[in-house]
Design an enzyme around this catalytic site. Sequence first.
Site, PDB file in Angstrom:
ATOM      1  N   MET A   3      -9.135   8.079  -0.141  1.00  0.00           N
ATOM      2  CA  MET A   3      -9.983   8.491   1.000  1.00  0.00           C
ATOM      3  C   MET A   3     -10.531   9.886   0.752  1.00  0.00           C
ATOM      4  O   MET A   3      -9.783  10.777   0.345  1.00  0.00           O
ATOM      5  CB  MET A   3      -9.157   8.510   2.287  1.00  0.00           C
ATOM      6  CG  MET A   3      -8.449   7.210   2.575  1.00  0.00           C
ATOM      7  SD  MET A   3      -7.473   7.342   4.066  1.00  0.00           S
ATOM      8  CE  MET A   3      -6.606   5.767   4.046  1.00  0.00           C
ATOM      9  N   MET A  51     -11.519  -5.803   5.648  1.00  0.00           N
ATOM     10  CA  MET A  51     -10.735  -4.847   6.427  1.00  0.00           C
ATOM     11  C   MET A  51     -10.399  -5.462   7.781  1.00  0.00           C
ATOM     12  O   MET A  51     -11.296  -5.850   8.535  1.00  0.00           O
ATOM     13  CB  MET A  51     -11.514  -3.544   6.662  1.00  0.00           C
ATOM     14  CG  MET A  51     -11.724  -2.657   5.444  1.00  0.00           C
ATOM     15  SD  MET A  51     -10.221  -2.219   4.542  1.00  0.00           S
ATOM     16  CE  MET A  51      -9.239  -1.417   5.823  1.00  0.00           C
ATOM     17  N   HIS A  89      -8.579   0.986  -3.863  1.00  0.00           N
ATOM     18  CA  HIS A  89      -9.492   0.844  -2.730  1.00  0.00           C
ATOM     19  C   HIS A  89     -10.184   2.180  -2.484  1.00  0.00           C
ATOM     20  O   HIS A  89      -9.565   3.116  -1.974  1.00  0.00           O
ATOM     21  CB  HIS A  89      -8.646   0.407  -1.517  1.00  0.00           C
ATOM     22  CG  HIS A  89      -9.405   0.217  -0.250  1.00  0.00           C
ATOM     23  ND1 HIS A  89      -8.782  -0.017   0.954  1.00  0.00           N
ATOM     24  CD2 HIS A  89     -10.733   0.216   0.020  1.00  0.00           C
ATOM     25  CE1 HIS A  89      -9.687  -0.144   1.899  1.00  0.00           C
ATOM     26  NE2 HIS A  89     -10.891   0.002   1.363  1.00  0.00           N
ATOM     27  N   ASP A 119      -4.860   3.554  -1.778  1.00  0.00           N
ATOM     28  CA  ASP A 119      -5.914   3.878  -0.812  1.00  0.00           C
ATOM     29  C   ASP A 119      -6.472   5.266  -1.064  1.00  0.00           C
ATOM     30  O   ASP A 119      -5.819   6.269  -0.779  1.00  0.00           O
ATOM     31  CB  ASP A 119      -5.343   3.792   0.608  1.00  0.00           C
ATOM     32  CG  ASP A 119      -5.166   2.358   1.055  1.00  0.00           C
ATOM     33  OD1 ASP A 119      -6.144   1.601   1.004  1.00  0.00           O
ATOM     34  OD2 ASP A 119      -4.037   2.002   1.447  1.00  0.00           O
ATOM     35  N   MET A 159     -12.266   4.334  -0.471  1.00  0.00           N
ATOM     36  CA  MET A 159     -12.899   4.626   0.826  1.00  0.00           C
ATOM     37  C   MET A 159     -13.599   5.965   0.686  1.00  0.00           C
ATOM     38  O   MET A 159     -13.179   6.983   1.247  1.00  0.00           O
ATOM     39  CB  MET A 159     -11.829   4.651   1.927  1.00  0.00           C
ATOM     40  CG  MET A 159     -11.337   3.263   2.289  1.00  0.00           C
ATOM     41  SD  MET A 159      -9.802   3.299   3.226  1.00  0.00           S
ATOM     42  CE  MET A 159      -8.631   3.345   1.894  1.00  0.00           C
ATOM     43  N   GLY A 219      -2.719  -4.054   9.095  1.00  0.00           N
ATOM     44  CA  GLY A 219      -1.915  -4.729  10.113  1.00  0.00           C
ATOM     45  C   GLY A 219      -1.275  -6.029   9.660  1.00  0.00           C
ATOM     46  O   GLY A 219      -0.936  -6.891  10.481  1.00  0.00           O
ATOM     47  N   GLY A 247      -8.937   4.204   7.149  1.00  0.00           N
ATOM     48  CA  GLY A 247      -8.621   5.620   7.301  1.00  0.00           C
ATOM     49  C   GLY A 247      -7.134   5.869   7.515  1.00  0.00           C
ATOM     50  O   GLY A 247      -6.618   6.886   7.083  1.00  0.00           O
ATOM     51  N   PHE A 248      -6.466   4.945   8.173  1.00  0.00           N
ATOM     52  CA  PHE A 248      -5.059   5.178   8.505  1.00  0.00           C
ATOM     53  C   PHE A 248      -4.253   3.880   8.407  1.00  0.00           C
ATOM     54  O   PHE A 248      -4.781   2.802   8.687  1.00  0.00           O
ATOM     55  CB  PHE A 248      -4.939   5.732   9.934  1.00  0.00           C
ATOM     56  CG  PHE A 248      -5.702   7.029  10.100  1.00  0.00           C
ATOM     57  CD1 PHE A 248      -5.121   8.240   9.741  1.00  0.00           C
ATOM     58  CD2 PHE A 248      -7.007   7.022  10.554  1.00  0.00           C
ATOM     59  CE1 PHE A 248      -5.834   9.436   9.852  1.00  0.00           C
ATOM     60  CE2 PHE A 248      -7.737   8.202  10.676  1.00  0.00           C
ATOM     61  CZ  PHE A 248      -7.156   9.416  10.324  1.00  0.00           C
ATOM     62  N   GLY A 249      -2.988   4.015   8.035  1.00  0.00           N
ATOM     63  CA  GLY A 249      -2.072   2.887   8.058  1.00  0.00           C
ATOM     64  C   GLY A 249      -1.525   2.697   9.468  1.00  0.00           C
ATOM     65  O   GLY A 249      -1.780   3.516  10.355  1.00  0.00           O
ATOM     66  N   GLY A 250      -0.796   1.609   9.655  1.00  0.00           N
ATOM     67  CA  GLY A 250      -0.068   1.403  10.905  1.00  0.00           C
ATOM     68  C   GLY A 250      -0.902   1.017  12.111  1.00  0.00           C
ATOM     69  O   GLY A 250      -0.456   1.180  13.241  1.00  0.00           O
ATOM     70  N   HIS A 298      -1.409  -1.338  -4.218  1.00  0.00           N
ATOM     71  CA  HIS A 298      -2.678  -1.022  -3.561  1.00  0.00           C
ATOM     72  C   HIS A 298      -2.723   0.490  -3.316  1.00  0.00           C
ATOM     73  O   HIS A 298      -1.846   1.039  -2.648  1.00  0.00           O
ATOM     74  CB  HIS A 298      -2.764  -1.795  -2.242  1.00  0.00           C
ATOM     75  CG  HIS A 298      -4.053  -1.635  -1.506  1.00  0.00           C
ATOM     76  ND1 HIS A 298      -5.195  -2.317  -1.852  1.00  0.00           N
ATOM     77  CD2 HIS A 298      -4.379  -0.875  -0.432  1.00  0.00           C
ATOM     78  CE1 HIS A 298      -6.178  -1.991  -1.019  1.00  0.00           C
ATOM     79  NE2 HIS A 298      -5.711  -1.104  -0.143  1.00  0.00           N
ATOM     80  N   ASP A 358      -6.719  -6.467   4.534  1.00  0.00           N
ATOM     81  CA  ASP A 358      -6.117  -5.129   4.522  1.00  0.00           C
ATOM     82  C   ASP A 358      -6.081  -4.540   5.923  1.00  0.00           C
ATOM     83  O   ASP A 358      -7.117  -4.223   6.502  1.00  0.00           O
ATOM     84  CB  ASP A 358      -6.957  -4.246   3.585  1.00  0.00           C
ATOM     85  CG  ASP A 358      -6.355  -2.865   3.367  1.00  0.00           C
ATOM     86  OD1 ASP A 358      -5.228  -2.629   3.823  1.00  0.00           O
ATOM     87  OD2 ASP A 358      -7.036  -2.037   2.723  1.00  0.00           O
ATOM     88  N   SER A 411       0.855  -1.196   0.000  1.00  0.00           N
ATOM     89  CA  SER A 411       0.000   0.000   0.000  1.00  0.00           C
ATOM     90  C   SER A 411       0.883   1.234   0.000  1.00  0.00           C
ATOM     91  O   SER A 411       1.628   1.475   0.963  1.00  0.00           O
ATOM     92  CB  SER A 411      -0.891   0.003   1.243  1.00  0.00           C
ATOM     93  OG  SER A 411      -1.415   1.301   1.418  1.00  0.00           O
TER      94      SER A 411
HETATM   95  C1  DX5 Z   1      -6.362   1.600   5.762  1.00  0.00           C
HETATM   96  C2  DX5 Z   1      -5.944   1.215   4.367  1.00  0.00           C
HETATM   97  C3  DX5 Z   1      -4.853   0.225   4.295  1.00  0.00           C
HETATM   98  C4  DX5 Z   1      -3.551   0.674   4.897  1.00  0.00           C
HETATM   99  C5  DX5 Z   1      -2.866  -0.546   5.444  1.00  0.00           C
HETATM  100  O1  DX5 Z   1      -7.429   2.461   5.664  1.00  0.00           O
HETATM  101  O2  DX5 Z   1      -7.043   0.671   3.665  1.00  0.00           O
HETATM  102  O3  DX5 Z   1      -4.642  -0.226   2.959  1.00  0.00           O
HETATM  103  O4  DX5 Z   1      -2.690   1.294   3.982  1.00  0.00           O
HETATM  104  O5  DX5 Z   1      -1.766  -0.135   6.148  1.00  0.00           O
HETATM  105  P1  DX5 Z   1      -0.981  -1.067   7.165  1.00  0.00           P
HETATM  106  O6  DX5 Z   1      -0.459  -2.221   6.366  1.00  0.00           O
HETATM  107  O7  DX5 Z   1       0.063  -0.165   7.671  1.00  0.00           O
HETATM  108  O8  DX5 Z   1      -1.973  -1.500   8.208  1.00  0.00           O
HETATM  109 ZN    ZN Z   2      -6.611  -0.277   1.634  1.00  0.00          ZN
END
Ligand code: DX5
Ligand code: ZN
Length: 224
Positions: A38, A140, A67, A36, A69, A176, A145-148, A34, A174, A9
């Site tokens: 938003m 999901m 993706h 994302d 969102m 973690g 909304g956020f990575g990490g 991928h 998708d 991503s």
């Molecule tokens: C979250 C995104 C994910 C995100 C995953 O809203 O849809 O695709 O980038 O990030 P990690 O792998 O850091 O959880």
């Molecule tokens: Zn995603």
Amino acid sequence: MPEIQIMPSILAADFGRLAEGCKRAEESGADQIHVDVMDGVFVPNISFGPDVVKMSAATVSIPQNVHLMVQRPQDHLEKFANAGSDTIQIHIEAKCDIPETLAAIRGMGKRPAITLNPETPVESIFACLENRWVDEVLVMSVHPGFGGQRYLAYVEEKCATIRRMADWVDIAIDGGIDDQTVSRAAAVGCNLFVAGSYLYKQDDMAAAIADLRKQAQDSYCSGL
Ligand code: DX5
Ligand code: ZN
């Protein structure tokens, strides 16, 4: 057995060098990029628009897994299709006519996919599978909304249900995903793995992708 694929991503890439982030993923053996998207309404964050898909599609030759969102995906399909998306994922929670929007994606020659949030019951997407409106389901494993964020293991039950229902569908997971969680998700039937922060923090992304792929292959469906 559906193909095991790893999809970095680019939400976790350096936004100042996004094209390099795409190239790095491709050169490290990624199967798809991928992206994302938003809109700040469906999720409390704003990220990329169609121009980033266009840039990524022009930079690498692997497919673009997009993706959405966004609250009203139907308003943006054409732009994302023309930008070079290969798969377009819409959320079951979005404000749109789901069968109509998925049919529109297919009508544009793209792969339609349905996505569901962690708290959304799996039954909500049964019609998509029964009628084969989709080629892919994205589960999901974090709140979008956020990575990490931390992987939510309780979504694994939904993955197992989907895999038992449909051996033909691609199941993407998708949120973690890392070297600790990938095998758990594969064990319940996931075959496509989105990974953002884990992959982009690696010194050797190629080795990390190879390891995720190997772990997923070794444990695919072992928990069913
Ligand atoms: C979250 C995104 C994910 C995100 C995953 O809203 O849809 O695709 O980038 O990030 P990690 O792998 O850091 O959880
Ligand atoms: Zn995603």
